[in-house]
Design an enzyme around this catalytic site. Structure first.
Site, PDB file in Angstrom:
ATOM      1  CE  LYS A  62      -3.866   1.886   2.785  1.00  0.00           C
ATOM      2  NZ  LYS A  62      -4.684   1.609   3.998  1.00  0.00           N
ATOM      3  CB  SER A  79      -7.816   3.401   3.088  1.00  0.00           C
ATOM      4  OG  SER A  79      -6.939   2.825   4.054  1.00  0.00           O
ATOM      5  CB  SER A 105      -8.005   0.424   6.025  1.00  0.00           C
ATOM      6  OG  SER A 105      -8.685   1.650   6.137  1.00  0.00           O
TER       7      SER A 105
END
Length: 592
Positions: free
Chosen positions: A75, A149, A173
């Site tokens: 990420k 996210s 997330s």
């Protein structure tokens, strides 16, 4: 042939048969090109560098590297040396010189980094649409959000590009995208994995999370990453005996919310949740109102100000660089009052206390990961309300210092995925993995968007060199009141067993006392647990007299440690040997 699904077991088998990390890497690069989603990667390691890494690994061989040859993505709020970290905000970008400790440990274990992937900007959101780079395509339901996210992290695994990925989790997330993409999401205990080199959301609550196709794979990645790094202000060591390998138990005692506290998008979502509960084990309905209440404070209270504090300078100096929805959330933190923050912290302390009480008597709390997976159109129509709904069952977990594991639980009639999340106390990852692996295997789903069968739940590992067998014959057995004490000392269930016919069992007033008598004895039923050798002394110190540990003669001839009682301690106490064991005795009392 390179396996279609990059599970760790499949790739290990491929390598064992002479397959090369180069072939796996070439397949991953081909899959990136074929997937052709411009919203997935925000930065790539060049094909030449990726292949050079794979060739170097092939030349060196596994050499004890547990993640040998496994392709992964990260990420883009986690530092990877030489690749820009942007948190999906181009004007925020910087190029770190060093890897975040979590990434460095994965590379040292032989994994192959493919690049950095998209996210909700500054990890603020649970839907995956709050990025100036677009929304990564959901591999299992193209009309739906990928979840956020950690949107790109989940999509890359579900699409078969990466064997695993790193996300982050503050409010869900690392769990909501797992449900949206039909994969596993493991949210570790706070402080277990270093968050140095991670762009903070709420620094005190942030976790580096793992996405994978199976529970065992996610646990293996966490095993590599775990451990305090020098200078990590929020790091904390795991307790003695902590592990992530799935731990089996003979009977799970689980908790689920009261029916009135459950909300779902459709009747299909509700049915899939109830079906998962039915497969999971014995379930007790509990009141989770205090957890739902503290969850509301995550976006209404002090933790909003913590998000703002992490980015205050950038927000004030360059507000136009921030996504409009993200900016509105961060700007709300500028007006928060310290006096209100203390109310939030006191409320959090009470929620933590209630969580401790809950997990002193149940093994895990089973929740819907989210009420359902909305479509992209649903999210566009209600960008804030739909996002908030996604966090219904996730927002409280980090505030209450808990661990969580999200696993797939089936598909609705319209093809949208559904999942459940197992929540337990800090450092209960092995326990959650044991339950989660079984739930995943029994759900009747494929691996991400790849299909195929989910592997059966693995057998618990045999006794290791640093463990001793311990026979539990009373309240320390699984599902009984003192079992959490055994788990806290690193206990791991091995199996049911019976003693040789040389013991008598007595009721000492709510706990059993077993004494050796030689003649006239019976076989006593119990459970053998593996306990770290270093934990035996501290555990024994907590056992009140007249009980203690000694070698117990078993029906199979083995002699593990076990709970024994001094002969003087049973004088005048009821002899319950005829029942054959403490569980049977308790059952008889209930029926009396």
């Amino acid at each position: 042939m390179v396996p279609a699904a990059f599970t760790f077991a499949a790739l290990a088998g491929f390598f064992a048969q002479g397959g090369s990390p180069v072939a796996v890497t070439e397949a991953a690069l081909a899959r990136i090109a074929a997937w052709d989603d411009p919203a997935l990667f925000l930065a790539r390691v060049s094909d030449e560098e990726v292949l050079a890494r794979a060739k170097a690994l092939a030349a060196e061989g596994p050499r004890g590297r547990p993640l040998f040859g496994l392709p992964f993505v990260v990420k883009d709020n986690i530092d990877c040396a030489g690749l820009p970290t942007t948190a999906a905000c181009p004007d925020f970008a910087y190029v770190p010189e060093a890897d975040a400790p979590a990434v460095a440990r994965l590379l040292a274990a032989g994994a192959v980094l493919l690049g950095k992937v998209n996210l909700d900007q500054f990890a603020t959101g649970l839907n995956g649409t709050r990025s100036p780079h677009g929304t990564p395509r959901n591999p299992v339901a193209a009309e739906c959000i990928p979840g956020g996210s950690s949107s790109g992290s989940a999509a890359a695994v579900a699409a078969g590009i990466a064997a695993f990925s790193l996300g982050t989790d503050t409010a869900g997330s690392g769990r909501v995208p797992a449900m949206a993409c039909n994969i596993v999401g493991l949210k570790p205990s706070l402080g277990l994995v270093p968050t140095m080199g991670v762009v903070p959301a709420c620094r005190s609550l942030d976790c580096v999370s793992v996405f994978a196709l199976t529970v065992a794979d996610a646990a293996a990645v966490l095993e590599v990453m775990a451990g305090v790094a020098e200078g990590d202000r929020y790091g904390r060591p795991a307790p003695l005996g902590w592990r992530t390998a799935p731990a089996a138990q003979p009977a799970w005692l689980l908790a689920a919310p009261l029916p009135g506290q459950l909300v779902f998008d459709t009747a299909d979502d509700a049915a899939l949740y109830e079906a998962a509960l039915a497969r999971a084990g014995t379930v007790e309905r509990v009141d989770i109102a205090p957890f739902l209440a503290i969850a509301q404070r995550l976006y209404d209270g002090a933790w909003v100000a913590e998000r703002t504090a992490a980015l205050r300078g950038f927000l004030v100096e360059r507000p136009g660089s921030v996504h409009p929805v993200t900016r509105s959330i961060l700007e709300a933190g500028l007006g928060k009052l310290t006096v209100d923050a203390w109310e939030d912290f006191h409320a959090a302390a009470e929620a933590k206390r209630l969580a401790r009480l809950l997990f002193a008597r149940v093994d895990a709390l089973v929740l819907p990961t989210a009420p359902g997976v909305p479509t992209l159109a649903d999210l566009a129509a209600e960008p804030v309300a739909a996002n908030s709904r996604l966090g219904t069952y996730t927002n409280f977990v980090n505030i209450c210092d808990l661990a969580a594991l999200a696993v797939p639980a089936g598909f609705r009639g319209d093809g949208r995925p559904f999942g459940v999340t197992l929540v337990g106390p800090a450092f209960s990852e092995a326990r959650l993995a044991g339950l989660g692996a079984g739930l995943h295997a029994s759900a009747g789903v494929g691996l991400g968007a790849l299909g195929g069968a989910v592997p059966a739940a693995p057998e618990p590992p045999a006794l290791t060199s640093d463990e001793l067998p311990l026979l539990a014959i009373g309240a320390h057995m699984a599902g009984l009141p003192l079992n959490p004490q055994l788990l806290r000392h690193g206990g791991r269930f091995l199996g049911k067993a019976r003693t040789a016919t040389v013991y008598r069992l007595h009721d000492l007033g709510g706990r059993p006392g077993m004494v050796r008598v030689g003649e006239g004895g019976v076989a006593v039923a119990g459970e053998v647990w593996a306990v770290p050798a270093a934990s035996v002394g501290p555990f024994l110190a907590e056992i009140p007299p007249p009980l203690g540990f000694g070698r117990v003669e078993m029906a199979d001839g083995s002699r593990p440690l076990g709970f024994l009682c001094e002969a003087a301690g049973v004088a005048g106490m009821p002899d319950i040997s005829a029942t054959g064991g403490w569980r049977a005795y308790l059952k008889g009392k209930e029926g009396a």
